[in-house]
Scaffold this motif. Structure first.
Motif, short mmCIF file in Angstrom:
data_model
loop_
_atom_site.label_atom_id
_atom_site.label_comp_id
_atom_site.label_asym_id
_atom_site.label_seq_id
_atom_site.Cartn_x
_atom_site.Cartn_y
_atom_site.Cartn_z
N ILE A 204 -4.29 -0.21 4.30
CA ILE A 204 -4.95 -0.59 3.03
C ILE A 204 -4.99 0.61 2.08
CG2 ILE A 204 -7.17 -1.27 2.02
CD1 ILE A 204 -7.64 -2.93 4.58
N TYR A 205 -5.32 1.78 2.63
CA TYR A 205 -5.38 2.98 1.79
C TYR A 205 -4.00 3.32 1.24
CZ TYR A 205 -6.17 7.81 0.39
OH TYR A 205 -6.24 8.98 -0.34
N THR A 206 -2.97 3.18 2.07
CA THR A 206 -1.60 3.49 1.65
C THR A 206 -1.15 2.57 0.52
OG1 THR A 206 -1.08 4.23 3.90
CG2 THR A 206 0.78 3.73 2.44
N HIS A 207 -1.57 1.32 0.57
CA HIS A 207 -1.11 0.32 -0.40
C HIS A 207 -2.15 0.05 -1.50
CE1 HIS A 207 2.47 -0.79 1.91
NE2 HIS A 207 1.73 -0.70 2.99
N ARG A 208 -3.07 0.98 -1.71
CA ARG A 208 -4.14 0.72 -2.67
C ARG A 208 -3.61 0.50 -4.09
NH1 ARG A 208 -3.86 5.95 -1.39
NH2 ARG A 208 -4.01 7.57 -3.00
N GLU A 209 -2.55 1.25 -4.46
CA GLU A 209 -2.00 1.07 -5.82
C GLU A 209 -1.28 -0.28 -5.93
OE1 GLU A 209 0.44 4.38 -6.80
OE2 GLU A 209 -1.22 5.84 -6.76
N GLU A 210 -0.52 -0.65 -4.90
CA GLU A 210 0.18 -1.94 -4.91
C GLU A 210 -0.82 -3.09 -4.95
OE1 GLU A 210 2.98 -2.28 -1.72
OE2 GLU A 210 3.61 -0.20 -1.90
N ILE A 211 -1.93 -2.93 -4.24
CA ILE A 211 -2.96 -3.97 -4.22
C ILE A 211 -3.55 -4.13 -5.62
CG2 ILE A 211 -5.26 -4.55 -3.33
CD1 ILE A 211 -4.43 -3.12 -0.72
N GLY A 212 -3.76 -2.98 -6.30
CA GLY A 212 -4.28 -3.03 -7.67
C GLY A 212 -3.33 -3.77 -8.60
N VAL A 213 -2.03 -3.50 -8.46
CA VAL A 213 -1.03 -4.17 -9.30
C VAL A 213 -1.01 -5.67 -9.01
CG1 VAL A 213 1.44 -4.38 -9.80
CG2 VAL A 213 0.39 -2.11 -9.53
N MET A 214 -1.10 -6.03 -7.72
CA MET A 214 -1.08 -7.44 -7.33
C MET A 214 -2.27 -8.19 -7.94
SD MET A 214 0.03 -6.95 -3.33
CE MET A 214 -0.16 -8.66 -2.85
N ARG A 215 -3.41 -7.53 -7.99
CA ARG A 215 -4.59 -8.17 -8.58
C ARG A 215 -4.42 -8.33 -10.09
NH1 ARG A 215 -7.18 -11.43 -6.72
NH2 ARG A 215 -9.19 -10.91 -7.64
N LEU A 216 -3.76 -7.34 -10.71
CA LEU A 216 -3.55 -7.41 -12.16
C LEU A 216 -2.63 -8.57 -12.55
CD1 LEU A 216 -3.20 -3.63 -13.13
CD2 LEU A 216 -5.07 -5.18 -13.72
N VAL A 217 -1.66 -8.88 -11.68
CA VAL A 217 -0.71 -9.95 -12.01
C VAL A 217 -1.21 -11.32 -11.52
CG1 VAL A 217 1.25 -8.39 -12.03
CG2 VAL A 217 0.63 -9.56 -9.89
N GLY A 218 -2.46 -11.34 -11.01
CA GLY A 218 -3.06 -12.63 -10.68
C GLY A 218 -2.96 -13.08 -9.24
N ALA A 219 -2.64 -12.17 -8.32
CA ALA A 219 -2.57 -12.55 -6.90
C ALA A 219 -3.96 -12.91 -6.40
CB ALA A 219 -2.00 -11.41 -6.08
N THR A 220 -4.03 -13.94 -5.57
CA THR A 220 -5.32 -14.37 -5.00
C THR A 220 -5.77 -13.37 -3.94
OG1 THR A 220 -4.29 -15.71 -3.27
CG2 THR A 220 -4.72 -16.78 -5.39
N SER A 221 -7.06 -13.42 -3.65
CA SER A 221 -7.60 -12.49 -2.65
C SER A 221 -6.98 -12.74 -1.27
CB SER A 221 -9.12 -12.63 -2.57
OG SER A 221 -9.48 -13.95 -2.20
N TRP A 222 -6.71 -14.01 -0.96
CA TRP A 222 -6.12 -14.32 0.34
C TRP A 222 -4.67 -13.83 0.43
CZ3 TRP A 222 -8.34 -15.01 4.64
CH2 TRP A 222 -9.60 -15.61 4.72
N PHE A 223 -3.96 -13.88 -0.68
CA PHE A 223 -2.58 -13.40 -0.69
C PHE A 223 -2.55 -11.89 -0.45
CE2 PHE A 223 1.27 -11.76 -2.71
CZ PHE A 223 2.23 -12.61 -2.19
N VAL A 224 -3.57 -11.20 -0.93
CA VAL A 224 -3.65 -9.76 -0.72
C VAL A 224 -4.10 -9.44 0.70
CG1 VAL A 224 -4.80 -7.63 -1.48
CG2 VAL A 224 -4.15 -9.37 -3.16
N ARG A 225 -5.00 -10.23 1.25
CA ARG A 225 -5.59 -9.95 2.57
C ARG A 225 -4.67 -10.35 3.74
NH1 ARG A 225 -11.41 -9.61 2.50
NH2 ARG A 225 -12.21 -9.75 0.37
N LEU A 226 -4.03 -11.50 3.62
CA LEU A 226 -3.31 -12.07 4.77
C LEU A 226 -2.20 -11.18 5.34
CD1 LEU A 226 -3.11 -15.89 3.98
CD2 LEU A 226 -4.30 -14.75 5.87
N PRO A 227 -1.42 -10.44 4.52
CA PRO A 227 -0.38 -9.59 5.13
C PRO A 227 -0.93 -8.61 6.16
CG PRO A 227 0.02 -9.80 2.79
CD PRO A 227 -1.31 -10.43 3.04
#
Length: 306
Positions: A204-227
């Motif tokens: 999670i820490y390694t992908h913190r920037e990618e997670i931020g981008v995913m949230r900006l483009v409208g990714a759901t919380s489950w789409f971010v969590r499930l991987p």
């Protein structure tokens, strides 16, 4: 839906390989836990086989005096057969006893010469009694102690071939090993939970920037969590595959030694695993996946704020 699912698995797979050393450590800990479980399965089956093997050798032999009438011996046999603890009784006549004695000592001429000097058959008849369980012999001994069942003037000796102590020792070893194995297994489970938890936290820490981008483009919380949760499933699957790859060849190596140990009638551990393959490895896979998913979900819930 299919596209979303494929992306979740793709992201989980990529992260699995990006943190390959952490993945290897996590899989190794899960493997040791599963290997220990398989050891306990094999050990429990072997101790059960050993106990059954020894129990088959246990018997209680009553030796009658030489002059004991066969009719009286049959009366004793009939009285004993009424006891619910008695499984079977074999009658050995005086003639058979002499024949067996000569066969046993056929390579000892001095003993045979002494027997010939006696002239008459010095051996009496006997009853070989087998019980359903080793603990039943105590009740049978009590019954034999009754003069109504076994008059003293008929008895030469009563010999309890006491393998019961050996069975008790095997049972104690089994119980202690099982308890120790369960404790070790519990320790490995806790270690696995901590390692998976921290592995997902690092991911999670390694992908913190990618997670931020995913949230900006409208990714759901489950789409971010499930991987991250799916990544935990990968650990479990690879650990089970590694266990399967190690355990099965190892079983094939030890099988000949087990057969020799039990005199050719030992527990066929390979056949046991073949017959219970889905049950054994299916439950291990399910348990590992549940453990990994729960650990991953805890890490995601604590460190992934989306």
């Amino acid at each position: 839906m299919l596209t979303t699912t494929s992306r979740i698995f793709k992201f989980a797979w990529q992260d699995f390989w990006r943190n390959i050393w952490l993945s290897i450590i996590t899989i190794t800990v899960l493997f040791f836990n599963l290997f220990l479980i398989n050891f306990l399965i094999v050990f429990n089956q072997l101790t059960d086989t050993a106990i059954n093997f020894v129990e088959d050798k246990v018997d209680l032999t009553v030796f009658f005096k030489v002059d004991a009438a066969e009719a009286k011996i049959n009366e004793v046999k009939a009285a004993l057969l009424l006891a619910p603890q008695v499984k079977e009784i074999n009658y050995v006549s005086k003639e058979d006893a002499l024949k067996n004695f000569k066969e046993t000592h056929k390579d000892e001429p001095k003993i045979l010469d002494a027997l010939n000097e006696i002239g008459d058959n010095p051996l009496g008849a006997s009853l070989i009694i087998k019980a359903y369980k080793t603990e039943d012999y105590a009740a049978i001994m009590d019954k034999l102690s009754s003069p109504d069942v076994l008059p003293d003037n008929l008895v030469q000796d009563k010999n309890f071939d006491d393998h019961k102590l050996l069975i008790e020792k095997i049972s104690n070893i089994k119980n202690k090993t099982s308890r120790g194995g369960l404790i070790l297994s519990g320790i490995f489970v806790l270690i696995a939970i901590l390692i998976i938890f921290n592995t997902i936290r690092v991911a999670i820490y390694t992908h913190r920037e990618e997670i931020g981008v995913m949230r900006l483009v409208g990714a759901t919380s489950w789409f971010v969590r499930l991987p991250f949760i799916v990544e935990g499933m990968f650990y479990a699957i690879f650990a089970c595959l590694l266990t399967f790859a190690v355990v099965y060849p190892l079983l094939g190596v030890i099988q000949p030694y087990l057969i020799n140990f039990f005199g050719g009638t030992g527990f066929d551990v390979v056949s046991y695993y073949n017959q219970n393959f889905l049950k054994i490895f299916g439950l291990q896979l399910l348990g590992s996946i549940v453990l990994s998913v729960v650990s991953s979900a805890l890490a995601v819930g604590k460190y992934l704020k989306v």
